[in-house]
Scaffold this active site. Structure first.
Site, mmCIF file in Angstrom:
data_model
loop_
_atom_site.group_PDB
_atom_site.id
_atom_site.type_symbol
_atom_site.label_atom_id
_atom_site.label_comp_id
_atom_site.label_asym_id
_atom_site.label_seq_id
_atom_site.Cartn_x
_atom_site.Cartn_y
_atom_site.Cartn_z
ATOM 1 N N SER A 1 0.852 -1.195 0.000
ATOM 2 C CA SER A 1 0.000 0.000 0.000
ATOM 3 C C SER A 1 0.880 1.235 0.000
ATOM 4 O O SER A 1 1.648 1.459 0.950
ATOM 5 C CB SER A 1 -0.891 0.008 1.237
ATOM 6 O OG SER A 1 -1.355 1.327 1.452
ATOM 7 N N HIS B 1 -1.138 -1.248 -4.398
ATOM 8 C CA HIS B 1 -2.404 -0.926 -3.713
ATOM 9 C C HIS B 1 -2.446 0.577 -3.465
ATOM 10 O O HIS B 1 -1.573 1.145 -2.803
ATOM 11 C CB HIS B 1 -2.492 -1.713 -2.407
ATOM 12 C CG HIS B 1 -3.788 -1.557 -1.690
ATOM 13 N ND1 HIS B 1 -4.929 -2.260 -2.040
ATOM 14 C CD2 HIS B 1 -4.145 -0.769 -0.655
ATOM 15 C CE1 HIS B 1 -5.923 -1.918 -1.231
ATOM 16 N NE2 HIS B 1 -5.471 -1.006 -0.377
ATOM 17 N N ASP C 1 -4.509 3.693 -2.023
ATOM 18 C CA ASP C 1 -5.565 4.064 -1.079
ATOM 19 C C ASP C 1 -6.038 5.495 -1.306
ATOM 20 O O ASP C 1 -5.291 6.444 -1.059
ATOM 21 C CB ASP C 1 -5.050 3.927 0.357
ATOM 22 C CG ASP C 1 -4.912 2.477 0.780
ATOM 23 O OD1 ASP C 1 -5.890 1.724 0.648
ATOM 24 O OD2 ASP C 1 -3.815 2.098 1.245
ATOM 25 N N MET D 1 -8.551 8.361 -0.109
ATOM 26 C CA MET D 1 -9.364 8.725 1.065
ATOM 27 C C MET D 1 -9.869 10.152 0.934
ATOM 28 O O MET D 1 -9.139 11.024 0.457
ATOM 29 C CB MET D 1 -8.510 8.622 2.328
ATOM 30 C CG MET D 1 -7.918 7.253 2.553
ATOM 31 S SD MET D 1 -7.048 7.194 4.119
ATOM 32 C CE MET D 1 -6.368 5.527 4.040
ATOM 33 N N HIS E 1 -8.209 1.319 -4.122
ATOM 34 C CA HIS E 1 -9.144 1.127 -3.002
ATOM 35 C C HIS E 1 -9.773 2.479 -2.670
ATOM 36 O O HIS E 1 -9.127 3.348 -2.091
ATOM 37 C CB HIS E 1 -8.328 0.567 -1.819
ATOM 38 C CG HIS E 1 -9.097 0.358 -0.564
ATOM 39 N ND1 HIS E 1 -8.490 0.114 0.655
ATOM 40 C CD2 HIS E 1 -10.436 0.352 -0.320
ATOM 41 C CE1 HIS E 1 -9.410 -0.036 1.588
ATOM 42 N NE2 HIS E 1 -10.591 0.111 1.036
ATOM 43 N N MET F 1 -11.834 4.775 -0.641
ATOM 44 C CA MET F 1 -12.480 5.015 0.658
ATOM 45 C C MET F 1 -13.118 6.395 0.574
ATOM 46 O O MET F 1 -12.698 7.346 1.246
ATOM 47 C CB MET F 1 -11.439 4.918 1.777
ATOM 48 C CG MET F 1 -11.020 3.477 2.044
ATOM 49 S SD MET F 1 -9.438 3.355 2.892
ATOM 50 C CE MET F 1 -8.340 3.425 1.471
ATOM 51 N N MET G 1 -11.480 -5.701 5.103
ATOM 52 C CA MET G 1 -10.680 -4.808 5.953
ATOM 53 C C MET G 1 -10.443 -5.493 7.291
ATOM 54 O O MET G 1 -11.391 -5.892 7.969
ATOM 55 C CB MET G 1 -11.407 -3.480 6.176
ATOM 56 C CG MET G 1 -11.533 -2.583 4.966
ATOM 57 S SD MET G 1 -9.984 -2.226 4.099
ATOM 58 C CE MET G 1 -8.988 -1.473 5.396
ATOM 59 N N ASP H 1 -6.745 -6.469 3.929
ATOM 60 C CA ASP H 1 -6.086 -5.164 4.055
ATOM 61 C C ASP H 1 -6.104 -4.670 5.496
ATOM 62 O O ASP H 1 -7.171 -4.445 6.067
ATOM 63 C CB ASP H 1 -6.847 -4.168 3.149
ATOM 64 C CG ASP H 1 -6.188 -2.802 3.054
ATOM 65 O OD1 ASP H 1 -5.116 -2.597 3.636
ATOM 66 O OD2 ASP H 1 -6.782 -1.938 2.370
HETATM 67 C C1 DX5 Z 1 -6.126 1.542 5.524
HETATM 68 C C2 DX5 Z 1 -5.693 1.252 4.106
HETATM 69 C C3 DX5 Z 1 -4.623 0.247 4.040
HETATM 70 C C4 DX5 Z 1 -3.366 0.640 4.766
HETATM 71 C C5 DX5 Z 1 -2.778 -0.603 5.343
HETATM 72 O O1 DX5 Z 1 -7.242 2.341 5.497
HETATM 73 O O2 DX5 Z 1 -6.771 0.792 3.327
HETATM 74 O O3 DX5 Z 1 -4.361 -0.143 2.707
HETATM 75 O O4 DX5 Z 1 -2.412 1.270 3.982
HETATM 76 O O5 DX5 Z 1 -1.683 -0.270 6.097
HETATM 77 P P1 DX5 Z 1 -0.957 -1.332 7.011
HETATM 78 O O6 DX5 Z 1 -0.490 -2.457 6.137
HETATM 79 O O7 DX5 Z 1 0.172 -0.553 7.609
HETATM 80 O O8 DX5 Z 1 -1.946 -1.790 8.039
HETATM 81 ZN ZN ZN Z 2 -6.334 -0.161 1.334
#
Ligand code: DX5
Ligand code: ZN
Length: 216
Positions: free
Chosen positions: A7, A32, A34, A36, A65, A67, A136, A172
């Site tokens: 990620s 990956h 993310d 947000m 991903h 969010m 998750m 994840d």
């Molecule tokens: C959290 C993200 C993850 C995050 C995971 O909201 O969706 O992808 O980066 O991080 P680690 O592997 O450090 O838990």
């Molecule tokens: Zn993620």
């Protein structure tokens, strides 16, 4: 063999292109990404324009991903920016079925993600419209959180629901050398690892340590 999806939430944003090239050379399977919005989750990252700039740095699939809530109005933008897999949260859009159809109509793989407290029953009527299910194992928003153990039973149950359908099961949050073996044993095909990969300097070693931890 389990696929590893670092990620880039935990990458150095000031050296983003370089970081993507480094995880590619280190042997990652997916990147990956993310996204947000500070609304669906209490944190903000980046959007489609940055993903578009990152795209030329690797040929590895971009596992995006989302969010964000709503996600549906932005799906086309992320498809155009170079996403290969677009995952929306079951808790975000009111019309999950429609979002999944839109993603496939854009020629991309459609993913659905479930927060830790969301039961897997929401998947029941969309199983024929998903290419990937993202469980998750932390509450989304931040890297570096601890793995929530109840995710393991959920992964097992979803693995059974998938049966022989061509759907990837991705996990994840909080995946590292200590947790990855249980996650894969429960049925994950793809694991996301953010802080576990980016906290050290030798990404190739960390990725091979993760793979080795699965075998041991
Ligand atoms: C959290 C993200 C993850 C995050 C995971 O909201 O969706 O992808 O980066 O991080 P680690 O592997 O450090 O838990
Ligand atoms: Zn993620």
């Amino acid at each position: 063999m389990v696929k590893i999806a670092p990620s880039i939430l935990s990458a150095d944003f000031a050296r983003f292109g370089e970081e993507i090239r480094a995880i590619d050379e280190a042997g990652c399977d997916y990147v990956h990404v993310d996204v947000m919005d500070g609304h669906f989750v209490p944190n903000m990252t980046f959007g489609a324009p940055i993903i578009e700039k990152l795209r030329p740095h690797t040929k590895k699939p971009f596992d995006v991903h989302l969010m964000i809530d709503p996600a549906q109005p932005y799906l086309e933008e992320y498809a155009k920016a170079g996403a290969d897999i677009i995952t929306v949260h079951a808790e975000a859009d009111k019309h999950l079925d429609r979002s999944l159809q839109v993603i496939r109509s854009l020629g991309k793989k459609a993913g659905v993600s479930l927060n830790p407290a969301t039961p897997e029953s929401v998947l029941e009527y969309v199983m024929d419209k998903v290419d990937l299910i993202l469980v998750m194992s932390v509450n989304p928003g931040f890297g570096g959180q601890s793995f929530i153990p109840s995710a393991l039973d959920k992964i097992k149950r979803i693995r059974k629901m998938i049966g022989d359908r061509p759907i990837e099961l991705e996990v994840d949050g909080g995946v590292n050398v200590d947790t990855i073996a249980d996650v894969v044993a429960a049925g994950a095909d793809v694991v996301v690892a953010g802080s576990a990969v980016f906290k050290g300097d030798d990404y190739a070693k960390t990725i091979s340590d993760l793979r080795a931890a699965v075998k041991s």
